[in-house]
Design an enzyme around this catalytic site. Structure first.
Site, short mmCIF file in Angstrom:
data_model
loop_
_atom_site.label_atom_id
_atom_site.label_comp_id
_atom_site.label_asym_id
_atom_site.label_seq_id
_atom_site.Cartn_x
_atom_site.Cartn_y
_atom_site.Cartn_z
N SER A 157 0.82 -1.20 0.00
CA SER A 157 0.00 0.00 0.00
C SER A 157 0.87 1.26 0.00
O SER A 157 1.67 1.46 -0.91
CB SER A 157 -0.96 -0.04 1.19
OG SER A 157 -2.01 0.90 1.03
N ASP B 49 -8.22 -5.68 -6.07
CA ASP B 49 -8.05 -4.42 -5.35
C ASP B 49 -8.29 -3.25 -6.30
O ASP B 49 -7.71 -3.19 -7.38
CB ASP B 49 -6.63 -4.34 -4.77
CG ASP B 49 -6.35 -3.02 -4.05
OD1 ASP B 49 -7.29 -2.47 -3.44
OD2 ASP B 49 -5.20 -2.55 -4.11
N HIS C 259 -6.59 -6.23 -1.67
CA HIS C 259 -5.47 -5.33 -1.38
C HIS C 259 -4.36 -6.02 -0.58
O HIS C 259 -3.18 -5.83 -0.85
CB HIS C 259 -6.01 -4.13 -0.60
CG HIS C 259 -5.03 -3.03 -0.37
ND1 HIS C 259 -4.53 -2.26 -1.39
CD2 HIS C 259 -4.46 -2.56 0.77
CE1 HIS C 259 -3.69 -1.36 -0.90
NE2 HIS C 259 -3.63 -1.52 0.41
#
Length: 456
Positions: free
Chosen positions: A184, A376, A433
Site C-alpha cells: 500500500s 483491489d 489489497h
C-alpha cells in the site's frame, strides 16, 4: 560492560522467555564494540506467542529523542543463523505493521473466538526467513513519541536509524541477506528507505559494521507513481475482469476528469511544492479516484460491498493489558491513527513519485518484486503493471520486451508474471489489497521463490 549488564537485567525482568520446547538456547541481544548510547535506547521482551518454537523479541528502540519505535521479531523456522532477514512495513501512512503480522505474512493469527494468537500455518513467511515487523512512523501501532513525521523523506531516516540500532543489539543477523517488503503506502516507504540504505552503504566513511546487506525489495498493491497509476482507475472500476461496478455516466466522468488530474500530478512532479502536490491530491481524489464510492463496493476488494471489512480483528486482542505486558508494549494500540495519515497528506506526500527510487535500486543491483491482488481497486494491478512498463532503469528495455505469462503453482494457474532485468511483476488472481490475507499459500510460494532466486 554497562550495555551488557543492562541487557542482562532486561532479560531477567522479561515476563516471557523462549519456549522450553525450543531445542536451542535463545541468544541474548548483545554486541561487540557497541555505541554507548544503545543501552539507553533498547527495551524488549521475549514473548512466546503464535510460534513458541522460535526465538522472538518485541519492544522498543528509541530512534530519536523521545521517539520510541515498536518492533516484533521472529526467527526463521529454518536455519535462522543464515536465513534472510525480511522487514515488513504496512502503509497508511500510519497503519500498524501488526496488520502484516496478524493478517498477512506473519507468524500470528487469531483463533475463531479472537481470544488467542495461534500460528499462521498456511502462510507465515518465517517458515523461510527471519521476520521483523516495525510500527512506523511515530503514532502508528504501539510506537509513540513527540516527534511528528509528515513525509516519506523524514520516515526513511528513522527506519534507517532503527535498523542500525537493531543490528547493534542483534549483530548475528547483520550479514544475512536483507529484504525490505511492504504494501500500500509502503510503495512510497520501501523505495525511499532502500535507496537511502544504498546511499549510506556507499558513503566512503561508513564503518564496516554499519553496512546493511540489502538484496531486494518487494511492494504489494503499492502506490509508487500516482501520475501513471491514476490513469487506470477507470479501467479497474469499469472494465476489469470482474466486470463494471459503476454506471456508464460515472465511468465517463472519471474519463473526462483524468487528464486534468494528470496535468496537476505532472506539475507536482515538476515543481515539487507542497501546494502543487496538495492540489493534485485533492482534485484526483475527489474527481477521479473517489467516484468509485458510488458503486457501493469495497475499494480494497471490488467483489465485496463497502460494508465488508477484510481483517482488522486483532485490535481488541492487542489492546488487552495481558498481551501488551507480554510483548512489552507501553501504550494502547492504534491500528491506523488518522492524524498520522493527515500529516502526510497535508504535506503533499501522497502525490510524490517514488519510481525513480525503484530505478535507483535496480541500477544498484537490487532485485525488485511488484505484486498485486487483482481484485483491489485502491492501488489496482493495472496501474502497478502500467507504471512498471514506462519508468526507465538500466534494464527497462529488457523488461518491456517480456509479456505477462501464466503463473503456475501445483499445476494450477494462480496469476500472471512478467520478469526481466531484476524486475518481476506478479498479478495474483482472486486477491484483494492484502494479497497474503486472501492467498496465503500463493504469497508464501512467491516470496520463497523470490528470496531463493528462483523463477516464478
Amino acid at each position: 560492560m554497562k550495555l551488557l549488564l543492562l541487557i542482562s537485567v532486561l532479560l531477567i525482568i522479561s515476563t516471557c522467555y523462549a519456549s522450553p520446547h525450543h531445542k536451542k538456547k535463545s541468544p541474548r541481544p548483545n554486541q561487540t564494540n557497541p555505541r554507548n548510547a544503545t543501552a539507553n535506547r533498547l527495551s524488549f521482551k521475549q514473548p512466546t506467542l503464535c510460534d513458541p518454537t522460535v526465538v522472538q523479541y518485541s519492544g522498543y528502540l528509541e530512534v530519536g529523542e523521545n521517539e520510541h519505535y515498536f518492533f516484533w521479531f521472529f526467527e526463521s523456522r529454518q536455519n535462522p543463523e543464515t536465513a534472510p532477514l525480511t522487514m515488513w512495513l504496512n502503509g497508511g501512512p500510519g497503519v500498524s505493521s501488526m496488520t502484516g503480522l496478524f493478517e498477512e505474512v506473519g507468524a500470528c493469527q487469531l483463533n475463531a473466538a479472537g481470544t488467542d494468537a495461534i500460528y499462521n500455518e498456511a502462510g507465515s513467511w518465517n517458515k523461510v526467513s527471519n521476520l521483523l515487523f516495525l510500527d512506523q512512523p511515530v503514532g502508528a501501532g504501539f510506537s509513540y513519541g513527540n516527534k511528528k513525521i509528515n513525509s516519506t523523506e523524514e520516515a526513511k531516516t528513522r527506519v534507517y536509524e532503527f535498523l542500525q540500532l537493531f543490528y547493534e543489539a542483534l549483530p548475528k543477523y547483520r550479514n544475512n541477506p536483507f529484504h525490505l517488503f511492504g504494501e500500500s503506502y509502503a510503495g512510497h516507504f520501501i523505495p525511499a528507505i532502500a535507496s537511502y540504505i544504498l546511499e549510506k552503504n556507499q558513503a566512503p566513511d561508513l564503518p564496516m559494521d554499519q553496512h546493511i546487506n540489502i538484496e531486494s525489495i518487494g511492494i504489494g498493491n503499492g502506490i509508487t507513481d500516482a501520475l501513471v497509476q491514476v490513469q487506470y482507475a477507470e479501467n479497474m472500476a469499469c472494465y476489469s475482469s470482474y466486470g463494471p461496478v459503476l454506471a456508464e455516466k460515472d465511468c465517463h466522468e472519471m474519463r473526462r476528469n483524468t487528464p486534468i488530474c494528470v496535468n496537476l500530478l505532472q506539475r507536482c512532479d515538476d515543481q515539487g511544492t507542497v501546494e502543487d502536490c496538495n492540489q493534485a491530491t485533492a482534485y484526483c481524489s475527489k474527481h477521479v479516484e473517489n467516484i468509485f464510492y458510488r458503486s457501493g463496493r469495497n475499494i480494497y476488494d471490488i467483489r465485496a460491498l463497502s460494508t465488508g471489512n477484510a481483517g482488522t480483528k486483532y485490535n481488541r486482542f492487542l489492546n488487552t493489558r495481558a498481551i501488551r505486558k507480554k510483548i512489552g508494549a507501553k501504550t494502547p494500540f492504534h491500528r491506523a491513527p488518522p492524524d498520522v495519515h493527515r500529516n502526510f497528506y497535508n504535506n503533499g506526500d501522497y502525490a510524490r513519485n517514488f519510481a525513480p527510487d525503484v530505478a535507483n535500486c535496480l541500477n544498484n543491483g537490487l532485485r525488485v518484486l511488484l505484486f498485486a491482488g487483482d481484485a483491489d481497486y485502491r492501488f489496482n494491478w493495472y496501474g502497478i503493471h502500467g507504471w512498471a512498463q514506462v519508468f526507465d532503469f538500466n534494464g527497462s528495455e529488457e523488461y518491456r520486451q517480456q509479456i505477462l505469462l501464466p503463473w503456475m503453482i501445483d499445476g494450477q494457474e494462480v496469476g500472471q508474471v512478467q520478469s526481466g532485468a531484476n524486475l518481476t511483476f506478479v498479478r495474483v488472481y482472486g486477491a484483494g489489497h492484502k494479497v497474503a490475507y486472501y492467498k496465503p499459500k500463493e504469497a508464501l510460494q512467491m516470496f520463497t521463490n523470490h528470496i531463493n532466486h528462483l523463477p516464478m
